[in-house]
Design a protein around this motif. Structure first.
Motif, PDB file in Angstrom:
ATOM      1  N   GLU A  59       0.823  -1.215   0.000  1.00  0.00           N
ATOM      2  CA  GLU A  59       0.000   0.000   0.000  1.00  0.00           C
ATOM      3  C   GLU A  59       0.853   1.260   0.000  1.00  0.00           C
ATOM      4  O   GLU A  59       0.447   2.310  -0.494  1.00  0.00           O
TER       5      GLU A  59
ATOM      6  N   GLY B  12      -1.210   4.015   8.683  1.00  0.00           N
ATOM      7  CA  GLY B  12      -2.668   3.786   8.629  1.00  0.00           C
ATOM      8  C   GLY B  12      -2.979   2.340   8.288  1.00  0.00           C
ATOM      9  O   GLY B  12      -3.830   1.697   8.915  1.00  0.00           O
ATOM     10  N   SER B  13      -2.242   1.826   7.305  1.00  0.00           N
ATOM     11  CA  SER B  13      -2.479   0.458   6.868  1.00  0.00           C
ATOM     12  C   SER B  13      -2.164  -0.529   7.998  1.00  0.00           C
ATOM     13  O   SER B  13      -2.936  -1.453   8.270  1.00  0.00           O
TER      14      SER B  13
ATOM     15  N   LEU C 167      -5.443  12.964   0.080  1.00  0.00           N
ATOM     16  CA  LEU C 167      -6.505  11.960   0.297  1.00  0.00           C
ATOM     17  C   LEU C 167      -5.963  10.738   1.034  1.00  0.00           C
ATOM     18  O   LEU C 167      -6.597  10.210   1.957  1.00  0.00           O
ATOM     19  N   ALA C 168      -4.753  10.314   0.617  1.00  0.00           N
ATOM     20  CA  ALA C 168      -4.132   9.135   1.247  1.00  0.00           C
ATOM     21  C   ALA C 168      -3.815   9.425   2.713  1.00  0.00           C
ATOM     22  O   ALA C 168      -4.017   8.577   3.588  1.00  0.00           O
TER      23      ALA C 168
ATOM     24  N   VAL D 211       0.838   6.524   5.089  1.00  0.00           N
ATOM     25  CA  VAL D 211      -0.014   5.482   4.487  1.00  0.00           C
ATOM     26  C   VAL D 211       0.293   4.131   5.156  1.00  0.00           C
ATOM     27  O   VAL D 211      -0.604   3.357   5.499  1.00  0.00           O
TER      28      VAL D 211
ATOM     29  N   MET E   4      -7.936   8.670   9.310  1.00  0.00           N
ATOM     30  CA  MET E   4      -9.190   8.034   9.699  1.00  0.00           C
ATOM     31  C   MET E   4      -8.904   6.669  10.337  1.00  0.00           C
ATOM     32  O   MET E   4      -9.516   6.298  11.338  1.00  0.00           O
ATOM     33  N   GLN E   5      -7.955   5.952   9.751  1.00  0.00           N
ATOM     34  CA  GLN E   5      -7.632   4.617  10.268  1.00  0.00           C
ATOM     35  C   GLN E   5      -7.069   4.695  11.694  1.00  0.00           C
ATOM     36  O   GLN E   5      -7.419   3.903  12.558  1.00  0.00           O
TER      37      GLN E   5
ATOM     38  N   GLU F  49      -5.362  11.575   4.621  1.00  0.00           N
ATOM     39  CA  GLU F  49      -6.608  11.673   5.393  1.00  0.00           C
ATOM     40  C   GLU F  49      -7.234  10.299   5.626  1.00  0.00           C
ATOM     41  O   GLU F  49      -7.864  10.060   6.652  1.00  0.00           O
ATOM     42  N   LYS F  50      -7.012   9.381   4.667  1.00  0.00           N
ATOM     43  CA  LYS F  50      -7.499   8.000   4.883  1.00  0.00           C
ATOM     44  C   LYS F  50      -6.750   7.394   6.081  1.00  0.00           C
ATOM     45  O   LYS F  50      -7.344   6.776   6.967  1.00  0.00           O
TER      46      LYS F  50
ATOM     47  N   SER G  94      -4.776  -0.406  10.727  1.00  0.00           N
ATOM     48  CA  SER G  94      -6.086  -0.944  10.321  1.00  0.00           C
ATOM     49  C   SER G  94      -6.044  -2.467  10.212  1.00  0.00           C
ATOM     50  O   SER G  94      -7.082  -3.127  10.169  1.00  0.00           O
TER      51      SER G  94
END
Ligand code: PMP
Length: 405
Positions: free
Chosen positions: A21, A260-261, A45-46, A257, A52-53, A48-49, A264
């Motif tokens: 990712e 977050g990954s 966007l990445a 990223v 969120m995670q 902010e994703k 999650s």
């Protein structure tokens, strides 16, 4: 030769899926998340994703997550930022409470601020089992206390601290004292707790919480700080207005990223923990049974599922590490940040151990892929190495400490 990694508290490998990712954000979607054009917006966007995670895992809001370069920076921002914001308003010396067995990035930060006469500080000792007594924190609170910083899980001995109890105690103190400037802020360094313990900020009652991606199968050099909405903390480095004006600098998009990954992917935490805890208990029992004069440092129960810290009397820890490394077993004596230093571990000293009792300590930290077979191999190697070392250096070490005391 076998290569068995028992140092997951130092760092973990990046999970394959996490790496996958992250990859596009190095050279395809390489935009700066602050740029207005589409490359920038894609990066944003990445980011902010990922925010969120992280927020979801902590049960926080999006604007309460600040990305940093890791837990060292998160802890510095939490402590110095709290002090600076207070000082701007009050112009008088605040009091900070922390513990004697924090990670160096907390301990040295507080010690230095105390030395520079910026703060008063109280350092609370854990009990013999490596757990802080909430009453000791409560008794240390003064009228000028602005911050309590207690780690969630100790990185050397894995003992878990009563964070939600401390959170409740501080909440009730704050309501006794009234709000506003007298509010005591509660920070926890949760770097070794994420993936093993509940990190729901509401339940814990924390205002600030630090974490790092590389301890949870994410990349190195990226972490986060939870900052409760409305909390007054000041930035500690100057530059751009990134991260709600709290952390200047171009965002590490692939790293974020990856964080977050990785966070999650923490699922079925309880069943994974049960599996690791069973292996950990098997490892402890096997060592204590098969190797004479060995004992576990820190509580057996209030402990991270992945942590073993054992002491072998009449053994020098660094030599043991080197012999184990030659056998393909990779462990550590304390935190990776202080290895290379032969001074006794401040964590083990804080439990009341004598310097000579700290030296033969070995930390083995398990990961999600650790197997029973690896444990059997490691115990065999530890047993062989301890026996060898005791033959060679046991008496020398005994004499050395006798002369020193
Ligand atoms: N706090 C604790 C409890 C840790 O274990 C570590 C890493 N050893 C840190 C802080 C520092 O984390 P980072 O490497 O992300 O700066």
């Amino acid at each position: 030769m076998k290569q068995i990694y028992f140092d997951h508290a130092a760092t973990t490998p990046v999970d394959k899926k996490v790496l996958q990712e992250m990859m596009p954000y190095f050279n395809q979607n390489f935009g700066n998340a602050s740029s207005i054009h589409s490359f920038g917006q894609e990066a944003l966007l990445a980011v902010e994703k990922a925010r969120m995670q992280v927020a979801k895992y902590f049960n926080a809001n999006l604007n309460e997550i600040i990305f940093t370069s890791g837990a060292t920076e998160s802890n510095n921002l939490a402590i110095k930022g709290t002090d600076r914001a207070y000082f701007k308003k009050e112009k008088k010396k605040p009091h900070i409470i922390t513990t004697t067995f924090e990670h160096h990035c907390v301990l040295e930060t507080v010690k230095k601020m105390e030395k520079e006469n910026l703060i008063e500080a109280t350092f609370i000792n854990p009990k013999k089992d490596g757990v802080i007594d909430v009453r000791d924190i409560k008794n240390a609170i003064k009228s000028n206390t602005i911050l309590v910083s207690v780690m969630y899980v100790n990185n050397e001995i894995g003992t878990v601290q009563p964070i939600s109890e401390i959170g409740r105690m501080i909440k009730s103190k704050n309501s006794e004292q009234g709000t506003g400037d007298k509010k005591i802020i509660f920070h926890t360094d949760a770097t070794q707790a994420v993936a093993y313990f509940d990190c729901n900020v509401e339940k814990l009652g924390v205002d600030l919480m630090s974490m790092s991606a590389h301890k949870i199968y994410g990349p190195k050099g990226v972490g986060a700080l939870y900052v409760k909405f409305g909390l007054d903390i000041a930035k500690i480095q100057d530059g751009g207005a990134q991260e709600f004006g709290l952390r200047a600098g171009t965002l590490n998009v692939p790293g974020i990223v990856g964080l977050g990954s990785a966070i999650s992917m923490i699922r079925n935490q309880d069943s994974v923990n049960t599996k690791i805890r069973e292996l950990r208990d098997y490892l402890v029992a096997k060592i204590l049974k098969e190797i004479p004069d060995s004992r576990l440092n820190g509580s057996k129960i209030k402990r991270s599922p992945n942590n073993v810290n054992v002491n072998f009397s009449r053994v020098e820890g660094e030599s043991l590490l080197m012999m184990l490394s030659a056998e393909g077993v990779f462990a550590s004596t304390g935190s990776a940040c202080s290895s290379g230093s032969l001074s006794p571990s401040h964590v083990l000293l804080s439990l009341g151990l004598k310097p000579e009792e700290t030296h033969g300590s070995l930390r083995l930290t398990l990961g999600k892929n650790t197997t029973k077979k690896e444990i059997d191999y490691a115990v065999k190697a530890i047993k062989k190495s301890v026996e060898k070392l005791r033959k060679v250096s046991g008496n020398v070490l005994k004499d050395y400490y006798k002369n020193k005391s």
